[in-house]
Write a protein that holds these residues in place. Structure first.
Motif, mmCIF file in Angstrom:
data_model
loop_
_atom_site.group_PDB
_atom_site.id
_atom_site.type_symbol
_atom_site.label_atom_id
_atom_site.label_comp_id
_atom_site.label_asym_id
_atom_site.label_seq_id
_atom_site.Cartn_x
_atom_site.Cartn_y
_atom_site.Cartn_z
ATOM 1 N N UNK A 158 7.751 -24.563 -7.075
ATOM 2 C CA UNK A 158 6.712 -24.124 -7.913
ATOM 3 C C UNK A 158 5.781 -23.264 -6.888
ATOM 4 N N UNK A 159 5.634 -23.761 -5.644
ATOM 5 C CA UNK A 159 4.669 -23.206 -4.737
ATOM 6 C C UNK A 159 5.021 -21.953 -4.365
ATOM 7 N N UNK A 160 6.464 -21.726 -4.166
ATOM 8 C CA UNK A 160 7.003 -20.507 -3.786
ATOM 9 C C UNK A 160 6.852 -19.355 -4.978
ATOM 10 N N UNK A 161 7.122 -19.789 -6.086
ATOM 11 C CA UNK A 161 6.873 -19.094 -7.262
ATOM 12 C C UNK A 161 5.559 -18.293 -7.371
ATOM 13 N N UNK A 162 4.516 -19.174 -7.317
ATOM 14 C CA UNK A 162 3.139 -18.717 -7.642
ATOM 15 C C UNK A 162 2.937 -17.875 -6.208
ATOM 16 N N UNK A 163 3.303 -18.071 -5.084
ATOM 17 C CA UNK A 163 3.030 -17.430 -4.037
ATOM 18 C C UNK A 163 3.620 -15.990 -4.357
ATOM 19 N N UNK A 164 4.734 -15.708 -4.792
ATOM 20 C CA UNK A 164 5.578 -14.514 -5.058
ATOM 21 C C UNK A 164 4.968 -13.879 -6.195
ATOM 22 N N UNK A 165 4.603 -14.422 -7.439
ATOM 23 C CA UNK A 165 4.003 -13.965 -8.424
ATOM 24 C C UNK A 165 2.701 -13.333 -8.093
ATOM 25 N N UNK A 166 1.877 -14.086 -7.553
ATOM 26 C CA UNK A 166 0.418 -13.466 -6.985
ATOM 27 C C UNK A 166 0.651 -12.357 -6.084
ATOM 28 N N UNK A 167 1.659 -12.319 -5.044
ATOM 29 C CA UNK A 167 1.633 -11.034 -4.293
ATOM 30 C C UNK A 167 1.930 -10.039 -5.021
ATOM 31 N N UNK A 168 2.984 -10.125 -5.967
ATOM 32 C CA UNK A 168 3.674 -9.083 -6.807
ATOM 33 C C UNK A 168 2.491 -8.593 -7.659
ATOM 34 N N UNK A 169 1.730 -9.437 -8.402
ATOM 35 C CA UNK A 169 0.623 -8.843 -9.385
ATOM 36 C C UNK A 169 -0.318 -7.976 -8.574
ATOM 37 N N UNK A 170 -0.687 -8.517 -7.294
ATOM 38 C CA UNK A 170 -1.639 -8.093 -6.648
ATOM 39 C C UNK A 170 -1.169 -6.662 -6.184
ATOM 40 N N UNK A 171 0.173 -6.576 -5.895
ATOM 41 C CA UNK A 171 0.715 -5.449 -5.627
ATOM 42 C C UNK A 171 0.639 -4.311 -6.612
ATOM 43 N N UNK B 19 -1.692 7.147 2.449
ATOM 44 C CA UNK B 19 -1.598 7.215 3.936
ATOM 45 C C UNK B 19 -0.663 6.021 4.482
ATOM 46 N N UNK B 20 0.410 5.878 3.938
ATOM 47 C CA UNK B 20 1.315 4.776 4.351
ATOM 48 C C UNK B 20 0.829 3.581 4.064
ATOM 49 N N UNK B 21 1.273 2.488 4.803
ATOM 50 C CA UNK B 21 1.028 0.946 4.392
ATOM 51 C C UNK B 21 0.668 0.275 5.826
ATOM 52 N N UNK B 22 -0.200 -0.908 5.612
ATOM 53 C CA UNK B 22 -0.571 -1.801 6.566
ATOM 54 C C UNK B 22 -0.641 -3.100 6.114
ATOM 55 N N UNK B 23 -0.594 -4.198 7.017
ATOM 56 C CA UNK B 23 -0.956 -5.507 6.493
ATOM 57 C C UNK B 23 -2.165 -6.006 6.597
ATOM 58 N N UNK C 270 -0.375 -3.843 2.108
ATOM 59 C CA UNK C 270 -1.056 -3.074 1.039
ATOM 60 C C UNK C 270 -1.298 -1.623 1.743
ATOM 61 N N UNK C 271 -1.158 -0.836 0.428
ATOM 62 C CA UNK C 271 -1.186 0.636 0.885
ATOM 63 C C UNK C 271 -2.400 1.173 1.380
ATOM 64 N N UNK C 272 -2.508 2.272 2.115
ATOM 65 C CA UNK C 272 -3.771 2.857 2.705
ATOM 66 C C UNK C 272 -3.988 4.255 1.866
ATOM 67 N N UNK C 273 -5.243 4.637 1.525
ATOM 68 C CA UNK C 273 -5.497 5.825 0.853
ATOM 69 C C UNK C 273 -6.651 6.585 1.797
ATOM 70 N N UNK C 274 -6.334 7.907 2.091
ATOM 71 C CA UNK C 274 -7.487 8.753 2.693
ATOM 72 C C UNK C 274 -7.928 9.797 1.693
ATOM 73 N N UNK C 275 -9.344 10.125 1.711
ATOM 74 C CA UNK C 275 -9.747 10.964 0.799
ATOM 75 C C UNK C 275 -9.592 12.404 1.470
ATOM 76 N N UNK D 2 -10.332 5.633 1.921
ATOM 77 C CA UNK D 2 -11.134 4.981 0.766
ATOM 78 C C UNK D 2 -10.617 3.415 0.610
ATOM 79 N N UNK D 3 -11.353 2.505 0.188
ATOM 80 C CA UNK D 3 -11.084 1.307 -0.156
ATOM 81 C C UNK D 3 -10.376 1.342 -1.473
ATOM 82 N N UNK D 4 -9.431 0.316 -1.671
ATOM 83 C CA UNK D 4 -8.791 0.153 -2.842
ATOM 84 C C UNK D 4 -9.360 -1.012 -3.732
ATOM 85 N N UNK D 5 -10.129 -0.671 -4.761
ATOM 86 C CA UNK D 5 -10.996 -1.742 -5.409
ATOM 87 C C UNK D 5 -10.208 -3.350 -5.524
ATOM 88 N N UNK D 6 -8.755 -3.169 -5.906
ATOM 89 C CA UNK D 6 -8.201 -4.533 -5.997
ATOM 90 C C UNK D 6 -8.164 -5.316 -4.892
#
Length: 277
Positions: free
Chosen positions: A27-40, A66-70, A84-89, A95-99
């Motif tokens: 169940x730990x793995x499920x919560x981990x994966x679900x949380x990451x996908x929801x945030x993505x 502007x690509x992705x980073x960790x 996470x993705x990166x965004x430039x104005x 630019x920060x990503x609110x979520x």
């Protein structure tokens, strides 16, 4: 930084389905994966709102991908690494990503550390307390569950909580009694605390100051803090103290001759017993 050359889609497509198939075993793995996908999914929605649809042409867009980073966010009492993705104005500034900002600012780590310290948990066993050794949530170096990391978070959070506590407004409290006492933690360290009692008998922690000894300067600092936060010095109150002359002197100086001072009966009983065979 890595360039994003993958087609549009969910950041973790299929991962949750695969994890759910094994949910009975992990169940730990499920919560981990679900949380990451929801945030993505939330981050991708924020990026689309700022940049418009992927590969689309939108004259009103205010940024571009502007690509992705960790980066790392709090999870299960520690940290996990998330892409996470990166965004430039249009001006070239990132630019920060609110979520992502919301997830990164969530102080789960500090609250875990504070809670375990308050229930007398050890920083040495913090990692074992928040993540099972046989669990599927990884705990590599840098995941924030070491004893030193837990200690740093506890110190930082307790300092912030104490600062808020020492700045709270006291003007709304109808205090009839103020009890002041010192706790000797070491030969050169004393904590002097004040507790107020209102007309209904409810107790209110008021202040806590640190000093080398329970002298007039330490007590005066505590009383000055109470007055500055709204405790009216002209209102007659009963002060309960341990009988120290420095404490009585500071109370008279701050609250005037109308302040009634009573010797704490517990301290008096201890003094008597210490002098008896």
């Amino acid at each position: 930084m890595t360039r994003d050359i993958t087609p549009a889609g969910s950041p973790a497509t299929g991962v949750v389905d695969e994890a759910f198939a094994e949910v009975r075993a992990s169940f730990d793995r499920f919560c981990h994966a679900a949380g990451i996908e929801a945030l993505g999914t939330m981050m991708e929605a924020d990026v689309t709102a700022a940049c418009g649809p992927r590969h689309g042409r939108d004259a009103a867009r205010r940024a571009h991908r502007w690509g992705r980073t960790r980066g790392r966010i709090g999870f299960h009492g520690g940290k996990i690494e998330v892409e996470r993705p990166r965004v430039r104005g249009v001006d070239g500034r990132e630019i920060t990503i609110p979520s992502w900002e919301t997830a990164a600012q969530e102080d789960w780590l500090g609250r875990w550390a504070m809670n375990l310290m308050l229930i007398n948990g050890s920083t040495r066993r913090f990692g074992r307390a928040v993540r099972l050794p046989e669990g599927d949530v990884p705990a590599p170096p840098g995941s924030g569950i070491s004893k030193s990391a837990a200690s740093r978070r506890f110190v930082a959070l307790s300092v912030a909580r104490l600062a808020d506590f020492m700045a709270a407004d006291l003007s709304t409290l109808d205090l009839l009694v103020v009890q002041i006492d010192g706790l000797h933690l070491d030969d050169d360290l004393v904590l002097v605390a004040a507790i107020g009692v209102d007309g209904e008998g409810n107790k209110h922690p008021l202040a806590l100051v640190e000093g080398a000894t329970e002298n007039a300067a330490t007590v005066q600092a505590l009383l000055d803090n109470l007055v500055s936060r709204g405790l009216d010095p002209t209102v007659p109150r009963l002060f309960i103290a341990d009988g120290a002359k420095a404490l009585s002197k500071a109370i008279r100086r701050t609250f005037g001759p109308a302040a009634a001072i009573q010797r704490c009966q517990i301290h008096k009983a201890r003094n008597i017993m210490e002098r008896l065979p």
